[in-house]
Design a protein around this motif. Structure first.
Motif, PDB file in Angstrom:
ATOM      1  N   LEU A 224       0.821  -1.204   0.000  1.00  0.00           N
ATOM      2  CA  LEU A 224       0.000   0.000   0.000  1.00  0.00           C
ATOM      3  C   LEU A 224       0.856   1.256   0.000  1.00  0.00           C
ATOM      4  CD1 LEU A 224      -2.673  -0.964   2.700  1.00  0.00           C
ATOM      5  CD2 LEU A 224      -2.841  -1.184   0.209  1.00  0.00           C
ATOM      6  N   PRO A 225       0.433   2.289  -0.718  1.00  0.00           N
ATOM      7  CA  PRO A 225       1.144   3.569  -0.641  1.00  0.00           C
ATOM      8  C   PRO A 225       0.913   4.215   0.719  1.00  0.00           C
ATOM      9  CG  PRO A 225      -0.861   3.811  -1.938  1.00  0.00           C
ATOM     10  CD  PRO A 225      -0.731   2.343  -1.636  1.00  0.00           C
ATOM     11  N   SER A 226       1.925   4.918   1.217  1.00  0.00           N
ATOM     12  CA  SER A 226       1.781   5.619   2.490  1.00  0.00           C
ATOM     13  C   SER A 226       2.238   7.062   2.339  1.00  0.00           C
ATOM     14  CB  SER A 226       2.588   4.930   3.593  1.00  0.00           C
ATOM     15  OG  SER A 226       3.974   4.912   3.273  1.00  0.00           O
ATOM     16  N   GLN A 227       1.485   7.947   2.962  1.00  0.00           N
ATOM     17  CA  GLN A 227       1.874   9.350   3.066  1.00  0.00           C
ATOM     18  C   GLN A 227       1.974   9.684   4.551  1.00  0.00           C
ATOM     19  OE1 GLN A 227      -0.283  12.271   0.675  1.00  0.00           O
ATOM     20  NE2 GLN A 227      -1.142  10.615  -0.539  1.00  0.00           N
ATOM     21  N   VAL A 228       3.082  10.288   4.944  1.00  0.00           N
ATOM     22  CA  VAL A 228       3.289  10.588   6.355  1.00  0.00           C
ATOM     23  C   VAL A 228       3.649  12.060   6.531  1.00  0.00           C
ATOM     24  CG1 VAL A 228       3.976   8.227   6.919  1.00  0.00           C
ATOM     25  CG2 VAL A 228       5.726   9.895   6.277  1.00  0.00           C
ATOM     26  N   SER A 229       3.144  12.644   7.609  1.00  0.00           N
ATOM     27  CA  SER A 229       3.502  14.018   7.954  1.00  0.00           C
ATOM     28  C   SER A 229       4.599  13.993   9.005  1.00  0.00           C
ATOM     29  CB  SER A 229       2.287  14.779   8.505  1.00  0.00           C
ATOM     30  OG  SER A 229       2.692  16.018   9.055  1.00  0.00           O
ATOM     31  N   VAL A 230       5.740  14.600   8.677  1.00  0.00           N
ATOM     32  CA  VAL A 230       6.861  14.631   9.610  1.00  0.00           C
ATOM     33  C   VAL A 230       6.863  15.938  10.418  1.00  0.00           C
ATOM     34  CG1 VAL A 230       8.297  13.040   8.301  1.00  0.00           C
ATOM     35  CG2 VAL A 230       8.393  15.484   7.779  1.00  0.00           C
ATOM     36  N   GLU A 231       5.681  16.477  10.651  1.00  0.00           N
ATOM     37  CA  GLU A 231       5.544  17.718  11.422  1.00  0.00           C
ATOM     38  C   GLU A 231       6.112  17.554  12.832  1.00  0.00           C
ATOM     39  OE1 GLU A 231       3.431  19.552  14.664  1.00  0.00           O
ATOM     40  OE2 GLU A 231       2.402  17.890  13.664  1.00  0.00           O
ATOM     41  N   SER A 232       5.966  16.376  13.445  1.00  0.00           N
ATOM     42  CA  SER A 232       6.557  16.151  14.768  1.00  0.00           C
ATOM     43  C   SER A 232       8.078  16.242  14.709  1.00  0.00           C
ATOM     44  CB  SER A 232       6.148  14.777  15.305  1.00  0.00           C
ATOM     45  OG  SER A 232       4.776  14.745  15.620  1.00  0.00           O
ATOM     46  N   PHE A 233       8.666  15.803  13.604  1.00  0.00           N
ATOM     47  CA  PHE A 233      10.118  15.896  13.417  1.00  0.00           C
ATOM     48  C   PHE A 233      10.558  17.362  13.391  1.00  0.00           C
ATOM     49  CE2 PHE A 233      13.882  15.886  10.534  1.00  0.00           C
ATOM     50  CZ  PHE A 233      14.722  15.107  11.303  1.00  0.00           C
ATOM     51  N   LEU A 234       9.712  18.221  12.815  1.00  0.00           N
ATOM     52  CA  LEU A 234      10.009  19.659  12.814  1.00  0.00           C
ATOM     53  C   LEU A 234      10.121  20.180  14.246  1.00  0.00           C
ATOM     54  CD1 LEU A 234       7.620  21.114  10.070  1.00  0.00           C
ATOM     55  CD2 LEU A 234      10.051  20.637   9.879  1.00  0.00           C
ATOM     56  N   ARG A 235       9.165  19.780  15.078  1.00  0.00           N
ATOM     57  CA  ARG A 235       9.181  20.242  16.466  1.00  0.00           C
ATOM     58  C   ARG A 235      10.396  19.693  17.221  1.00  0.00           C
ATOM     59  NH1 ARG A 235       3.787  18.862  16.356  1.00  0.00           N
ATOM     60  NH2 ARG A 235       4.119  17.170  17.825  1.00  0.00           N
ATOM     61  N   GLU A 236      10.705  18.425  16.969  1.00  0.00           N
ATOM     62  CA  GLU A 236      11.822  17.792  17.668  1.00  0.00           C
ATOM     63  C   GLU A 236      13.148  18.466  17.327  1.00  0.00           C
ATOM     64  OE1 GLU A 236      11.516  13.775  16.373  1.00  0.00           O
ATOM     65  OE2 GLU A 236       9.603  13.427  17.392  1.00  0.00           O
ATOM     66  N   THR A 237      13.291  18.927  16.088  1.00  0.00           N
ATOM     67  CA  THR A 237      14.551  19.534  15.663  1.00  0.00           C
ATOM     68  C   THR A 237      14.603  21.032  15.931  1.00  0.00           C
ATOM     69  OG1 THR A 237      13.656  19.818  13.416  1.00  0.00           O
ATOM     70  CG2 THR A 237      14.937  17.820  13.862  1.00  0.00           C
ATOM     71  N   GLY A 238      13.468  21.627  16.359  1.00  0.00           N
ATOM     72  CA  GLY A 238      13.445  23.063  16.606  1.00  0.00           C
ATOM     73  C   GLY A 238      13.582  23.874  15.335  1.00  0.00           C
ATOM     74  N   ALA A 239      13.029  23.360  14.237  1.00  0.00           N
ATOM     75  CA  ALA A 239      13.182  24.003  12.929  1.00  0.00           C
ATOM     76  C   ALA A 239      12.427  25.321  12.839  1.00  0.00           C
ATOM     77  CB  ALA A 239      12.699  23.051  11.838  1.00  0.00           C
ATOM     78  N   CYS A 240      12.887  26.184  11.917  1.00  0.00           N
ATOM     79  CA  CYS A 240      12.262  27.495  11.734  1.00  0.00           C
ATOM     80  C   CYS A 240      10.918  27.391  11.022  1.00  0.00           C
ATOM     81  CB  CYS A 240      13.201  28.406  10.936  1.00  0.00           C
ATOM     82  SG  CYS A 240      13.460  27.874   9.208  1.00  0.00           S
ATOM     83  N   GLY A 241      10.730  26.360  10.211  1.00  0.00           N
ATOM     84  CA  GLY A 241       9.466  26.160   9.510  1.00  0.00           C
ATOM     85  C   GLY A 241       9.409  26.755   8.123  1.00  0.00           C
ATOM     86  N   ILE A 242      10.416  27.553   7.731  1.00  0.00           N
ATOM     87  CA  ILE A 242      10.360  28.215   6.430  1.00  0.00           C
ATOM     88  C   ILE A 242      11.538  27.843   5.533  1.00  0.00           C
ATOM     89  CG2 ILE A 242       8.956  30.141   7.225  1.00  0.00           C
ATOM     90  CD1 ILE A 242      11.524  31.792   7.484  1.00  0.00           C
ATOM     91  N   GLY A 243      12.315  26.844   5.916  1.00  0.00           N
ATOM     92  CA  GLY A 243      13.359  26.326   5.041  1.00  0.00           C
ATOM     93  C   GLY A 243      14.681  27.054   5.084  1.00  0.00           C
ATOM     94  N   VAL A 244      14.888  27.904   6.085  1.00  0.00           N
ATOM     95  CA  VAL A 244      16.106  28.705   6.146  1.00  0.00           C
ATOM     96  C   VAL A 244      17.183  28.067   7.028  1.00  0.00           C
ATOM     97  CG1 VAL A 244      17.076  30.927   6.851  1.00  0.00           C
ATOM     98  CG2 VAL A 244      14.867  30.846   5.694  1.00  0.00           C
ATOM     99  N   CYS A 245      16.790  27.516   8.181  1.00  0.00           N
ATOM    100  CA  CYS A 245      17.786  27.091   9.180  1.00  0.00           C
ATOM    101  C   CYS A 245      18.467  25.768   8.856  1.00  0.00           C
ATOM    102  CB  CYS A 245      17.137  27.025  10.563  1.00  0.00           C
ATOM    103  SG  CYS A 245      15.979  25.647  10.763  1.00  0.00           S
ATOM    104  N   MET A 246      17.842  24.943   8.028  1.00  0.00           N
ATOM    105  CA  MET A 246      18.405  23.657   7.598  1.00  0.00           C
ATOM    106  C   MET A 246      18.579  22.649   8.732  1.00  0.00           C
ATOM    107  SD  MET A 246      18.710  23.938   4.336  1.00  0.00           S
ATOM    108  CE  MET A 246      18.910  25.132   3.023  1.00  0.00           C
ATOM    109  N   THR A 247      17.877  22.817   9.847  1.00  0.00           N
ATOM    110  CA  THR A 247      18.003  21.853  10.948  1.00  0.00           C
ATOM    111  C   THR A 247      17.078  20.647  10.784  1.00  0.00           C
ATOM    112  OG1 THR A 247      16.375  23.040  12.288  1.00  0.00           O
ATOM    113  CG2 THR A 247      18.674  23.636  12.589  1.00  0.00           C
ATOM    114  N   CYS A 248      16.125  20.724   9.868  1.00  0.00           N
ATOM    115  CA  CYS A 248      15.158  19.628   9.721  1.00  0.00           C
ATOM    116  C   CYS A 248      15.456  18.764   8.500  1.00  0.00           C
ATOM    117  CB  CYS A 248      13.732  20.180   9.651  1.00  0.00           C
ATOM    118  SG  CYS A 248      13.390  21.183   8.176  1.00  0.00           S
TER     119      CYS A 248
END
Length: 295
Positions: free
Chosen positions: A216-240
């Motif tokens: 089966l195909p799967s689509q996953v949201s890695v939004e929790s990974f964003l929080r865990e890495t403390g990412a900026c959310g706009i693609g600038v910091c490169m921490t995610c």
């Protein structure tokens, strides 16, 4: 309607306790009208004079046209930034950017969809469920957590889903099991055609693995990974950054925020999260120096 994110001053409507989490409802019509399931928002925390520079990223639980257009988020109070958010009151103003990231891809035809979630990240499944229902799809839920208080939305899932399976590791709600334990059974019982996942990284890894075992195909949201890495959310910091392999078989590092948060589960190299694999395109190379030779 534009897909371009906006920065806006949103008004707090309510902040309420929901089990072990907080639900924050904001009046933000410009974001509500642009939102598509799977996208996220980034909130400035700490007030005008704070030293907290990095925004906090959250998936969206629900958008409504009521009160001029509201956006509701669900989060855990786990650090000073989210503790500050939990203390907001009605009519406070918050600086909000969104909607950000790539949304879930939706089926062209009515199919059976299995939505798997855990923790506050699973809240993002409910906006997706509403959209899938409007497309004539069947919607089945599997929700899990360590205890009953950490399973968000179990009542809602039972109310709106064609079926809902709830698991807790301590047996305080639903079946005493993990999500991984029940997924094979639920896939067979529901005749699922596609699997969607939102929640902790371990859960997403399990969703991808089991879906793959059933073809089966799967689509996953890695939004929790964003929080865990403390990412900026706009693609600038490169921490995610995380490694994904493409159709050409080449591994590339992608940004969870700008290239996600919704990704194809089977393309993510789950075992290599937090690293740059040696075979990734552009990965640093270690030069071996032979004794008595040149580099």
């Amino acid at each position: 309607m534009s897909d371009t994110p906006v920065q806006t001053s949103a008004t707090v409507l309510t902040v309420r306790q929901v089990q072990d989490y907080h639900a924050l409802t904001l009046v933000a019509p410009a974001i509500a009208e642009r939102f598509r399931p799977g996208q996220f928002v980034a909130l400035a925390v700490g007030g005008e004079h704070t030293a907290r520079l990095v925004r906090r990223c959250f998936g969206v639980y629900e958008v409504k046209p009521d009160y001029g257009g509201t956006v509701e988020l669900v989060f855990a109070d786990r650090e000073p930034g989210t503790a500050w958010l939990a203390g907001r009151r009605s009519r406070d103003r918050l600086d909000l950017v969104g909607p950000l990231g790539r949304p879930f891809r939706l089926p062209r035809d009515p199919v059976s969809c299995l939505l798997v979630g855990g923790g506050p990240g699973g809240a993002a499944l409910f906006a997706l469920a509403d959209t899938l229902h409007r497309r004539g799809c069947q919607v089945h839920f599997v929700l899990g957590g360590p205890s009953g208080g950490q399973v968000f939305g179990s009542r809602m899932a039972r109310r709106i889903g064609d079926s809902a399976t709830v698991t807790t590791e301590d047996g305080s709600l639903g079946e005493k099991a993990t999500v991984r334990d029940v997924l094979p059974r639920v896939i067979q019982e529901t005749g699922a055609d596609v699997v969607y996942g939102c929640g902790p990284t371990d859960l997403l890894r399990s969703v991808t693995q089991v879906a793959g075992e059933y073809g089966l195909p799967s689509q996953v949201s890695v939004e929790s990974f964003l929080r865990e890495t403390g990412a900026c959310g706009i693609g600038v910091c490169m921490t995610c950054m995380l490694p994904m392999h493409g159709e050409d078989g080449v591994t590339r590092m992608v940004r969870a925020c700008a290239d996600g948060p919704v990704l194809r589960g089977d393309r993510v190299r789950w075992g290599d999260l937090g690293t740059i694999p040696f075979d990734a395109l552009g990965a640093p190379r270690v030069l071996a120096v032979a004794e008595g030779g040149d580099a």
